[in-house]
Design a protein around this motif. Structure first.
Motif, PDB file in Angstrom:
ATOM      1  N   ASP A 194      46.286  14.280   6.755  1.00  0.00           N
ATOM      2  CA  ASP A 194      44.925  14.065   6.628  1.00  0.00           C
ATOM      3  C   ASP A 194      44.293  12.836   5.730  1.00  0.00           C
ATOM      4  O   ASP A 194      43.145  12.965   5.859  1.00  0.00           O
ATOM      5  CB  ASP A 194      44.579  15.558   5.711  1.00  0.00           C
ATOM      6  CG  ASP A 194      44.733  16.769   6.449  1.00  0.00           C
ATOM      7  OD1 ASP A 194      44.431  16.711   7.525  1.00  0.00           O
ATOM      8  OD2 ASP A 194      45.197  17.853   5.951  1.00  0.00           O
ATOM      9  N   GLU A 195      45.191  12.237   5.251  1.00  0.00           N
ATOM     10  CA  GLU A 195      44.792  11.142   4.358  1.00  0.00           C
ATOM     11  C   GLU A 195      44.620  10.036   5.166  1.00  0.00           C
ATOM     12  O   GLU A 195      44.134   9.025   4.737  1.00  0.00           O
ATOM     13  CB  GLU A 195      45.773  10.900   3.231  1.00  0.00           C
ATOM     14  CG  GLU A 195      46.803  10.177   3.732  1.00  0.00           C
ATOM     15  CD  GLU A 195      47.942  11.189   4.244  1.00  0.00           C
ATOM     16  OE1 GLU A 195      47.610  12.214   4.714  1.00  0.00           O
ATOM     17  OE2 GLU A 195      49.158  10.720   4.533  1.00  0.00           O
ATOM     18  N   GLY A 206      43.451   8.850  -1.855  1.00  0.00           N
ATOM     19  CA  GLY A 206      43.034  10.196  -0.656  1.00  0.00           C
ATOM     20  C   GLY A 206      42.745   9.690   0.590  1.00  0.00           C
ATOM     21  O   GLY A 206      42.717  10.303   1.482  1.00  0.00           O
ATOM     22  N   GLN A 207      42.551   8.206   0.806  1.00  0.00           N
ATOM     23  CA  GLN A 207      42.308   7.631   2.001  1.00  0.00           C
ATOM     24  C   GLN A 207      43.405   6.604   2.383  1.00  0.00           C
ATOM     25  O   GLN A 207      42.872   5.551   1.933  1.00  0.00           O
ATOM     26  CB  GLN A 207      40.992   7.276   2.095  1.00  0.00           C
ATOM     27  CG  GLN A 207      39.863   8.332   2.293  1.00  0.00           C
ATOM     28  CD  GLN A 207      38.536   7.849   2.861  1.00  0.00           C
ATOM     29  OE1 GLN A 207      38.058   7.030   2.091  1.00  0.00           O
ATOM     30  NE2 GLN A 207      38.000   8.367   3.907  1.00  0.00           N
ATOM     31  N   ASP A 234      45.259  15.180  12.503  1.00  0.00           N
ATOM     32  CA  ASP A 234      45.027  15.602  11.115  1.00  0.00           C
ATOM     33  C   ASP A 234      46.317  16.817  10.790  1.00  0.00           C
ATOM     34  O   ASP A 234      47.176  17.089  11.953  1.00  0.00           O
ATOM     35  CB  ASP A 234      44.017  16.568  10.921  1.00  0.00           C
ATOM     36  CG  ASP A 234      42.797  15.739  10.845  1.00  0.00           C
ATOM     37  OD1 ASP A 234      42.904  14.446  10.409  1.00  0.00           O
ATOM     38  OD2 ASP A 234      41.719  16.100  10.891  1.00  0.00           O
TER      39      ASP A 234
ATOM     40  N   SER B  90      46.258  13.133   0.276  1.00  0.00           N
ATOM     41  CA  SER B  90      44.949  13.114   0.869  1.00  0.00           C
ATOM     42  C   SER B  90      43.873  13.751  -0.123  1.00  0.00           C
ATOM     43  O   SER B  90      42.790  14.166   0.226  1.00  0.00           O
ATOM     44  CB  SER B  90      44.946  14.083   2.160  1.00  0.00           C
ATOM     45  OG  SER B  90      45.349  15.378   1.756  1.00  0.00           O
ATOM     46  N   SER B  91      44.546  14.005  -1.145  1.00  0.00           N
ATOM     47  CA  SER B  91      43.489  14.569  -2.258  1.00  0.00           C
ATOM     48  C   SER B  91      43.331  13.486  -3.256  1.00  0.00           C
ATOM     49  O   SER B  91      44.466  12.655  -3.687  1.00  0.00           O
ATOM     50  CB  SER B  91      44.168  15.923  -2.879  1.00  0.00           C
ATOM     51  OG  SER B  91      45.125  15.515  -3.473  1.00  0.00           O
TER      52      SER B  91
END
Lengths: 415, 415
Positions: A194-195, A206-207, A234, B90-91
């Motif tokens: 997801d990141e 987070g990215q 994802d 991702s957070s």
């Protein structure tokens, strides 16, 4: 030591590789046109459908002669011969030399019967109706005989041999039009997480930039595969399964990265671990790797799940995915060529782990190699980008002193 | 000696190459997406758009801690910390460690401020609300700091460097999305000759299999080009010109074979020699080669005209066309890597000619190389197909005795 991820005792690389590679078979052989087969591996011996050369022919532009007529020729006492006609590479008629005569022949032309030698133009006055020959040839000068290189039915190339441009030249010349080879493996590369975001931006908390799908697609191509980059998936089991359903159709091997750990966010492992399609192993290599291997879909397409960290992913590709691709292609050996090299500075390595350390290899004057580790820790990509090889530091090695000999896997850095 | 074709004194290879390569410039640089650029050569330095790593992050799954809290931890006296929350890759939220607390972090996750180390799961009881830590880390364990590998603005790769999978990993990770490279050269291969027929049949007098267009297309691909096989063109000047008019649009280099001699049937030489678009030279190499070089069309696309004999054509490709392709691609050096090798049997070589003899090169135990010539005359394709390199026998060499040292150009025989 920061390379444990908890759980079972790591498996030794040799044991892991032997288990995985034991399940990978070369792809079924196909018949390919010569030009399309370059880079592939032969799946059967190739025999000559006719003799090579196919017929007696001139190798130079000149005059086809009988030995008896020119044996005494010299610059002082040139011999004069009547030129009965011309033979070019594209012309042919059944002609025969008679005493005192010759034919003008072009390189590649079929020879009149009775020809013992071809006198190159430079030894003559290049006459049209008659020619003066100023030098005696040896028998067989300037010509090649049918079957001189290979008889009809001779083995021209062996099962397992790589198809190179030079082999294509030999096979084409002998009359071979297509050959039985292992096809080029098709490899699909999927990054999960997801990141992840696509390249061209700087990572943020987070990215993270998706390094792996780009680098591994390139690495698979370099290993000889047709590589397809699917890109980012994802962390949704259903999304991953949907991508796989689509991709198994065009894949001989699927490579995923990310999500192979034991944490709650490790989606790939949770998804595949549950239905046991993929078995996950913590392999005792450094940079560390938790790697999955199994098969998916009704076609049982092999799949390998590599870690998400780019340094660990590149290393896992090197030690596992690359050998799988070479095995699918029918190549042997499946590992990179290795040399012994003299280590120029002392290096430390973790006990019980087989370390692959980016290194610079140089040939020594007088023979042999030296090797130097590249700066940066084991997970850095800058060392790997500069490396010309990987130093292999075995499970028992904790210190390799300067001056000792180590094994180094060589990258191809020049075409 | 059967390798003269009459006419002017042959030109030395070094002189010929310097003349031709002096006219070939690397292709104009273009901007390419990282993945498409693999195999290309950089045309500019690449600098880092941000620091690498981009931010402080965990390299293992574990717990982000302050040194003060865990400095005394041991298996006998574990330290207990309150887990304030989870951070995954991702957070992200702006969190901070306070005394006696920690965050559970996943590999790749951004670190709470105040983090000194990441404790791997294996050193803990993997607790959820509170965790017991049984080992004291070193400061910096399990994490990497922003910019630790490369500062923002640092040079990541240099003009002239090859783009490898490993370099793609580094550049992607640093936030680079596309790079300035020389494009892959596009090479068009045309075989000329009325006698030619396509592969898959055995040659007959007057009908020769077209070996060259297949083998040279493969060789150009292997040299890194996008190679297009046009196939066979009859010995008609208008047909050749029509093919060239079509092909110059997609070509950075045109290679023809056949018709380079001085005979009446040598169409390529007659056609191009007349309008001086191509200059023909008899080069003092063995297997012998009369080679043309020039340019065609309004775009002045480089063209090289190689001999028709497949052995001579492959050799001419090797000594001339391959270096041209590498020069167009911006690669340096343009010649194959060369090693010194110990000759294991005496070989003869023609005086005044630079001979390239197919050979088998082997690494010697203890360092260095040995080299053995392959059987068959200079024009045979079977030796070339088995060769792992080409022995170079210079102009002054007539006998190279067993035990002497010779230069050998190495083929890439393994991926």
């Amino acid at each position: 030591m920061d390379h444990k991820s908890g759980g079972a005792e790591p498996v030794a690389l040799a044991e892991f590789l032997s288990r995985v590679l034991g399940r990978v078979r070369p792809l079924p052989a196909i018949d390919l046109d010569l030009t399309q087969a370059c880079g592939c591996v032969l799946a059967a011996d190739v025999t000559a459908p006719g003799p090579l050369p196919a017929f007696d022919h001139a190798t130079v532009d000149g005059y086809a002669v009988r030995m008896e007529d020119v044996a005494g020729a010299s610059p002082e006492r040139p011999v004069s011969l009547k030129v009965l006609g011309d033979v070019s590479a594209s012309s042919w008629r059944p002609v025969r030399l008679i005493p005192g005569t010759c034919f003008a022949v072009a390189a590649g032309a079929s020879l009149p019967s009775g020809t013992d030698a071809v006198i190159p133009l430079g030894w003559t006055d290049e006459g049209m109706a008659a020619v003066r020959v100023g030098q005696a040839p040896k028998r067989g000068n300037g010509l090649r005989r049918a079957g001189e290189e290979r008889e009809s039915g001779a083995v021209l190339a062996h099962n397992g041999q790589h198809v190179t441009p030079q082999l294509i030249a030999l096979l084409a010349a002998a009359g071979v039009g297509d050959i039985v080879v292992r096809p080029t493996p098709r490899v699909v590369v999927i990054a999960t997480g997801d990141e992840l975001m696509d390249t061209g931006r700087v990572s943020q908390p987070g990215q993270l930039v998706d390094v792996n799908s780009h680098a591994l697609t390139a690495a698979a191509s370099e290993a000889g595969a047709h590589a397809f980059r699917v890109g980012i998936c994802d962390d949704e089991p259903e999304a991953l399964r949907a991508v796989l359903d689509d991709q198994t159709l065009r894949a001989d091997l699927i490579i995923t990265t990310g999500g192979t750990g034991t944490g709650p966010g490790d989606m790939v492992r949770r998804t595949f671990g549950r239905d046991r399609t993929v078995e996950f192993s913590t392999v005792a290599v450094y940079p560390s790797a938790t790697i999955g291997f199994g098969s998916v879909g009704p076609e049982e397409v092999p799949i390998t799940c590599l870690p998400g960290d780019p340094g660990a992913a590149m290393n896992a590709f090197e030690v596992l995915a690359r050998p799988i691709i070479l095995r699918l292609a029918g190549a042997e050996p499946v590992f990179r060529p290795s040399v012994k090299a003299n280590l120029i500075e002392t290096v430390q390595s973790p006990a019980n782990y087989r370390e692959f350390r980016p290194a610079h290899v140089a040939e020594r004057r007088g023979g042999g190699y030296t090797v130097a580790p590249l700066p940066g820790g084991p997970y850095t990509l800058s060392g790997l980008a500069e490396a010309t090889g990987l130093m292999v530091l075995g499970e028992k090695v904790t210190t390799a002193p300067a001056g000792s000999t180590v094994d180094v896997l060589l990258f191809d850095r020049h075409r």
